[in-house]
Design a protein around this motif. Structure first.
Motif, mmCIF file in Angstrom:
data_model
loop_
_atom_site.group_PDB
_atom_site.id
_atom_site.type_symbol
_atom_site.label_atom_id
_atom_site.label_comp_id
_atom_site.label_asym_id
_atom_site.label_seq_id
_atom_site.Cartn_x
_atom_site.Cartn_y
_atom_site.Cartn_z
ATOM 1 N N CYS A 282 0.857 -1.184 0.000
ATOM 2 C CA CYS A 282 0.000 0.000 0.000
ATOM 3 C C CYS A 282 0.892 1.232 0.000
ATOM 4 O O CYS A 282 1.845 1.320 0.768
ATOM 5 C CB CYS A 282 -0.896 -0.009 1.231
ATOM 6 S SG CYS A 282 -1.990 1.415 1.324
ATOM 7 N N PHE B 43 -13.545 7.380 12.456
ATOM 8 C CA PHE B 43 -13.560 5.922 12.602
ATOM 9 C C PHE B 43 -14.649 5.497 13.586
ATOM 10 O O PHE B 43 -15.429 4.586 13.315
ATOM 11 C CB PHE B 43 -12.181 5.438 13.067
ATOM 12 C CG PHE B 43 -12.066 3.950 13.148
ATOM 13 C CD1 PHE B 43 -11.663 3.210 12.046
ATOM 14 C CD2 PHE B 43 -12.353 3.282 14.329
ATOM 15 C CE1 PHE B 43 -11.548 1.828 12.117
ATOM 16 C CE2 PHE B 43 -12.243 1.897 14.412
ATOM 17 C CZ PHE B 43 -11.849 1.172 13.302
ATOM 18 N N LYS C 129 -18.364 6.435 12.349
ATOM 19 C CA LYS C 129 -18.847 5.608 11.229
ATOM 20 C C LYS C 129 -19.049 4.153 11.636
ATOM 21 O O LYS C 129 -19.546 3.363 10.841
ATOM 22 C CB LYS C 129 -17.871 5.664 10.050
ATOM 23 C CG LYS C 129 -17.651 7.034 9.479
ATOM 24 C CD LYS C 129 -18.907 7.603 8.875
ATOM 25 C CE LYS C 129 -18.615 8.975 8.279
ATOM 26 N NZ LYS C 129 -19.786 9.730 7.969
ATOM 27 N N LEU D 245 -16.833 1.817 12.139
ATOM 28 C CA LEU D 245 -16.001 0.929 11.322
ATOM 29 C C LEU D 245 -15.503 -0.293 12.083
ATOM 30 O O LEU D 245 -15.309 -1.360 11.503
ATOM 31 C CB LEU D 245 -14.841 1.717 10.722
ATOM 32 C CG LEU D 245 -15.269 2.862 9.789
ATOM 33 C CD1 LEU D 245 -14.067 3.639 9.297
ATOM 34 C CD2 LEU D 245 -16.098 2.350 8.634
ATOM 35 N N LYS D 246 -15.343 -0.168 13.391
ATOM 36 C CA LYS D 246 -14.924 -1.314 14.206
ATOM 37 C C LYS D 246 -15.972 -2.416 14.136
ATOM 38 O O LYS D 246 -15.645 -3.599 14.089
ATOM 39 C CB LYS D 246 -14.678 -0.878 15.652
ATOM 40 C CG LYS D 246 -14.159 -1.974 16.539
ATOM 41 C CD LYS D 246 -13.876 -1.466 17.938
ATOM 42 C CE LYS D 246 -13.340 -2.577 18.822
ATOM 43 N NZ LYS D 246 -13.077 -2.105 20.185
ATOM 44 N N LEU E 218 -17.638 -3.238 11.714
ATOM 45 C CA LEU E 218 -17.523 -3.917 10.427
ATOM 46 C C LEU E 218 -16.288 -4.805 10.373
ATOM 47 O O LEU E 218 -15.981 -5.385 9.326
ATOM 48 C CB LEU E 218 -17.468 -2.889 9.294
ATOM 49 C CG LEU E 218 -18.684 -1.980 9.143
ATOM 50 C CD1 LEU E 218 -18.432 -0.927 8.091
ATOM 51 C CD2 LEU E 218 -19.911 -2.820 8.789
ATOM 52 N N GLY E 219 -15.563 -4.873 11.492
ATOM 53 C CA GLY E 219 -14.371 -5.709 11.543
ATOM 54 C C GLY E 219 -13.101 -5.010 11.083
ATOM 55 O O GLY E 219 -12.073 -5.650 10.875
ATOM 56 N N ILE E 220 -13.186 -3.699 10.920
ATOM 57 C CA ILE E 220 -12.009 -2.930 10.497
ATOM 58 C C ILE E 220 -11.222 -2.510 11.720
ATOM 59 O O ILE E 220 -11.788 -1.949 12.665
ATOM 60 C CB ILE E 220 -12.433 -1.702 9.663
ATOM 61 C CG1 ILE E 220 -13.194 -2.174 8.431
ATOM 62 C CG2 ILE E 220 -11.212 -0.870 9.286
ATOM 63 C CD1 ILE E 220 -13.847 -1.047 7.636
ATOM 64 N N LYS E 221 -9.951 -2.793 11.714
ATOM 65 C CA LYS E 221 -9.089 -2.493 12.858
ATOM 66 C C LYS E 221 -8.646 -1.034 12.834
ATOM 67 O O LYS E 221 -8.222 -0.522 11.802
ATOM 68 C CB LYS E 221 -7.862 -3.417 12.817
ATOM 69 C CG LYS E 221 -6.907 -3.221 13.955
ATOM 70 C CD LYS E 221 -5.705 -4.151 13.822
ATOM 71 C CE LYS E 221 -4.693 -3.838 14.880
ATOM 72 N NZ LYS E 221 -3.488 -4.651 14.733
ATOM 73 N N GLU E 222 -8.755 -0.387 13.973
ATOM 74 C CA GLU E 222 -8.258 0.995 14.103
ATOM 75 C C GLU E 222 -6.740 0.962 14.224
ATOM 76 O O GLU E 222 -6.192 0.272 15.079
ATOM 77 C CB GLU E 222 -8.866 1.673 15.325
ATOM 78 C CG GLU E 222 -8.455 3.118 15.466
ATOM 79 C CD GLU E 222 -9.144 3.823 16.628
ATOM 80 O OE1 GLU E 222 -8.882 5.028 16.807
ATOM 81 O OE2 GLU E 222 -9.931 3.187 17.336
#
Length: 105
Positions: free
Chosen positions: A2, A91, A94, A96-97, A99-103
């Motif tokens: 990335c 974060f 929204k 986002l956690k 949704l399984g998205i890691k901060e």
């Protein structure tokens, strides 16, 4: 892999700094895509945890860390912390956690 490129302002806040040159932007992008930055020495940004190359072909070393381009380092630190905190707030707001998205910031 990335890649995050600063194609915006450098050297100060909007109106104080200047845009990153297209020449430097192209050199950074071309080097990254060619894998030329994969094994260079890096330094980690304390606010965002991003690894920044210490050198890149065709780019002055002193502009690779945006903090180095600001005359007022304290103002840079304040602006960077504010931006980091805005990312953190977004974060959380929204969800986002959930949704399984890691901060990471």
């Amino acid at each position: 892999r990335c890649i995050l490129l600063n194609t915006g302002w450098s050297g100060g806040a909007y109106g104080t700094g200047k845009r990153m040159s297209i020449r430097h932007t192209r050199a950074l992008l071309n080097s990254a895509l060619a894998g030329e930055l994969d094994n260079v020495d890096t330094e980690k940004d304390p606010n965002f945890g991003l690894c920044m190359p210490k050198s890149c072909p065709g780019v002055l070393d002193n502009i690779l860390n945006p903090r180095n381009t600001w005359d007022d380092k304290e103002a840079y630190d304040k602006a960077a912390r504010k931006l980091r905190d805005m990312f953190r707030t977004n974060f959380r707001e929204k969800g986002l956690k959930d949704l399984g998205i890691k901060e990471v910031v």
